[in-house]
Design a protein around this motif. Structure first.
Motif, PDB file in Angstrom:
ATOM      1  N   SER A 169       0.834  -1.200   0.000  1.00 13.36           N
ATOM      2  CA  SER A 169       0.000   0.000   0.000  1.00 13.36           C
ATOM      3  C   SER A 169       0.868   1.250   0.000  1.00 13.36           C
ATOM      4  N   ALA A 170       0.269   2.378  -0.352  1.00  9.04           N
ATOM      5  CA  ALA A 170       0.974   3.662  -0.388  1.00  9.04           C
ATOM      6  C   ALA A 170       0.269   4.654   0.533  1.00  9.04           C
ATOM      7  N   CYS A 171       1.030   5.573   1.124  1.00 14.49           N
ATOM      8  CA  CYS A 171       0.468   6.526   2.084  1.00 14.49           C
ATOM      9  C   CYS A 171       0.753   7.982   1.741  1.00 14.49           C
ATOM     10  N   ASP A 176       2.664   6.762  -3.983  1.00 15.43           N
ATOM     11  CA  ASP A 176       1.716   6.566  -5.088  1.00 15.43           C
ATOM     12  C   ASP A 176       2.456   6.478  -6.415  1.00 15.43           C
ATOM     13  N   ASP A 177       3.416   7.380  -6.623  1.00 12.05           N
ATOM     14  CA  ASP A 177       4.156   7.398  -7.889  1.00 12.05           C
ATOM     15  C   ASP A 177       5.006   6.133  -8.055  1.00 12.05           C
ATOM     16  N   ILE A 178       5.607   5.666  -6.967  1.00 10.30           N
ATOM     17  CA  ILE A 178       6.407   4.439  -7.047  1.00 10.30           C
ATOM     18  C   ILE A 178       5.518   3.259  -7.421  1.00 10.30           C
ATOM     19  N   VAL A 243      11.251   3.061   4.943  1.00  8.64           N
ATOM     20  CA  VAL A 243       9.883   3.503   5.214  1.00  8.64           C
ATOM     21  C   VAL A 243       8.891   2.415   4.808  1.00  8.64           C
ATOM     22  N   PHE A 244       9.076   1.836   3.624  1.00  8.17           N
ATOM     23  CA  PHE A 244       8.202   0.731   3.211  1.00  8.17           C
ATOM     24  C   PHE A 244       8.312  -0.439   4.190  1.00  8.17           C
ATOM     25  N   LEU A 245       9.521  -0.726   4.648  1.00  7.93           N
ATOM     26  CA  LEU A 245       9.701  -1.812   5.620  1.00  7.93           C
ATOM     27  C   LEU A 245       8.917  -1.514   6.897  1.00  7.93           C
ATOM     28  N   ASP A 287       2.893   4.662  12.093  1.00  5.17           N
ATOM     29  CA  ASP A 287       1.964   5.559  11.409  1.00  5.17           C
ATOM     30  C   ASP A 287       0.686   4.796  11.045  1.00  5.17           C
ATOM     31  N   LYS A 288      -0.091   4.456  12.062  1.00  2.00           N
ATOM     32  CA  LYS A 288      -1.283   3.620  11.869  1.00  2.00           C
ATOM     33  C   LYS A 288      -2.543   4.308  12.383  1.00  2.00           C
TER      34      LYS A 288
END
Length: 324
Positions: A169-171, A176-178, A243-245, A287-288
Motif C-alpha cells: 500500500s501507499a500513504c 503513489d508514484d512508485i 519507510v516501506f519496511l 503511522d497507523k
C-alpha cells in the motif's frame, strides 16, 4: 560425536554447514553460488565430498528453503532448483530424519538460541514478552516473513506462509508514484517488489524517473553510490526502502499483536544498520492512525548474526534427533 548436516538454501547462495547435535554454532560453513550447480543434489554432493564428517556419522539433515515447502514439488521462489521430499529423503538415506523448513521458519527457530549480543534495538522500546508471538522479517534476494509462537515444551511453533507477497500500500504522493511506476511493469505490486535487492533497484528506478532521469542501478551499484555519497537518489531510495519496511511491519503487528517483538534479518538491513537507525523506519511502522498507540510499544530488532538460518536449522535438528 553425532552431527547434523544443515543448509540454508536461498535464491542466490546455498549455505551448508555441520553442527554437533545439541550445539548451535555452525561449523565448516561453505557458501555455494546456486548458479554454479544444476540442482540442489549437485551442490550437496560438492559439500559432502569436502566436509570432515562421513555421511554415516550424520544423524539428521535439516534444510531451510527459500520458498513454500508444503508442496508436492518444492520450488524456490527466486531459484530454478526443485525437488520432492521423497527425493531428498532417498538421497540422504531412509534411516536419517530429514526436515525441510521454509527459510524464514528456520530464522524463527533461531530465536531460541541467538545471543542477545547479536540483536540491535531499533527505536525506544526493547522489552519483550518471551511467551508472546513475534515476527521474523528479512529482505534479501526476496522478502521472507514468519510468525513465531513460543511453546512451553518443544520447539517454537512457526506459522508458515508467504507474507512477502502481500499487496503493498501507499500513504503519500511519492509512494503513489512508485506504485504507479511498478504497476506498469507488474500490474500487481507485492511487498517483495520493493523490499528485496530487486526492490531497492525498483525504488531507485522509480524515483529517478520521477526526477525525469532514465536510470536503473543494480543493488551493488546503489551500495557503492551510498558509500561514495554522490548520488542523492540512492540515499533517497534507501530511506524509502526503510519507510516501506516500517509500513509492512506495522501491518504485521496489527494482524498479530506481537508483544514478543519483531526481528529483522536478511542480507540488506544488517548491512545498512547505521542508516536504518537514522531513518524514518519506526515512524512509518507506527503511522497507523487510531492504532498508533497499539503498535508503538512493539520492539524491533536487527539480527546481526551472519547465519541465523543455519542456527535455526541446528536448533531444529536437536529436536528432530530427540524425537526420532
Amino acid at each position: 560425536m553425532s552431527h547434523a548436516l544443515i543448509a540454508d538454501l536461498g535464491g542466490t547462495n546455498a549455505r551448508f554447514a555441520l553442527v554437533p547435535i545439541h550445539q548451535y554454532e555452525p561449523l565448516e560453513i561453505r557458501v555455494l553460488p546456486c548458479k554454479n550447480y544444476a540442482n540442489f543434489f549437485d551442490a550437496a554432493a560438492d559439500y559432502i565430498e569436502h566436509c570432515s564428517v562421513d555421511m554415516e556419522n550424520i544423524d539428521a539433515v535439516v534444510l531451510a528453503i527459500a520458498g513454500p515447502v508444503n508442496q508436492a514439488v518444492i520450488r524456490f521462489s527466486n531459484n530454478p532448483w526443485h525437488f520432492t521430499r521423497a527425493e531428498v529423503q532417498s538421497y540422504f538415506g531412509d534411516d536419517k530424519p530429514v526436515a525441510l523448513l521454509n527459510d524464514f521458519d528456520a530464522v524463527g527457530y533461531s530465536l531460541e538460541v541467538l545471543p542477545k549480543s547479536d540483536m540491535v534495538v531499533l527505536g525506544e522500546h526493547a522489552t519483550v514478552d518471551p511467551k508472546a508471538p513475534c515476527w521474523v522479517v528479512g529482505a534479501g534476494t526476496g522478502l521472507g516473513i514468519s510468525c513465531v509462537v513460543p511453546q512451553d515444551n518443544g520447539p517454537n511453533m512457526v506459522l508458515p506462509g508467504e507474507g512477502g507477497h502481500v499487496d503493498l500500500s501507499a500513504c503519500n504522493d511519492l509512494e503513489d508514484d512508485i506504485l504507479k511506476f511498478l504497476r506498469t511493469r507488474h500490474k500487481r505490486v507485492s511487498a517483495e517488489r520493493v523490499l528485496s535487492g530487486m526492490g531497492l533497484e525498483n525504488i531507485y528506478e522509480a524515483m529517478a524517473q520521477r526526477e525525469g532521469i532514465e536510470r536503473r542501478l543494480t543493488a551493488p551499484e546503489i551500495g557503492e553510490a551510498l558509500k561514495q555519497g554522490n548520488d542523492p537518489i540512492a540515499s533517497a531510495a534507501l530511506e524509502q526502502f526503510f519507510v516501506f519496511l516500517g509500513r509492512v511491519i506495522g501491518d504485521l503487528v496489527l494482524s498479530v499483536e506481537s508483544r514478543g517483538g519483531v526481528y529483522i534479518a536478511g542480507g540488506i538491513v544488517p548491512r545498512y544498520l547505521n542508516e536504518i537507525l537514522k531513518s524514518g523506519f519506526r515512524d512509518a511502522m507506527q503511522d497507523k492512525g487510531r492504532m498508533k498507540e497499539f503498535v508503538s510499544p512493539i520492539p524491533t530488532f536487527v539480527v546481526m548474526s551472519e547465519y541465523p538460518g543455519l542456527m535455526g536449522c541446528a536448533c531444529y535438528a536437536s529436536y528432530l534427533v530427540s524425537k526420532a
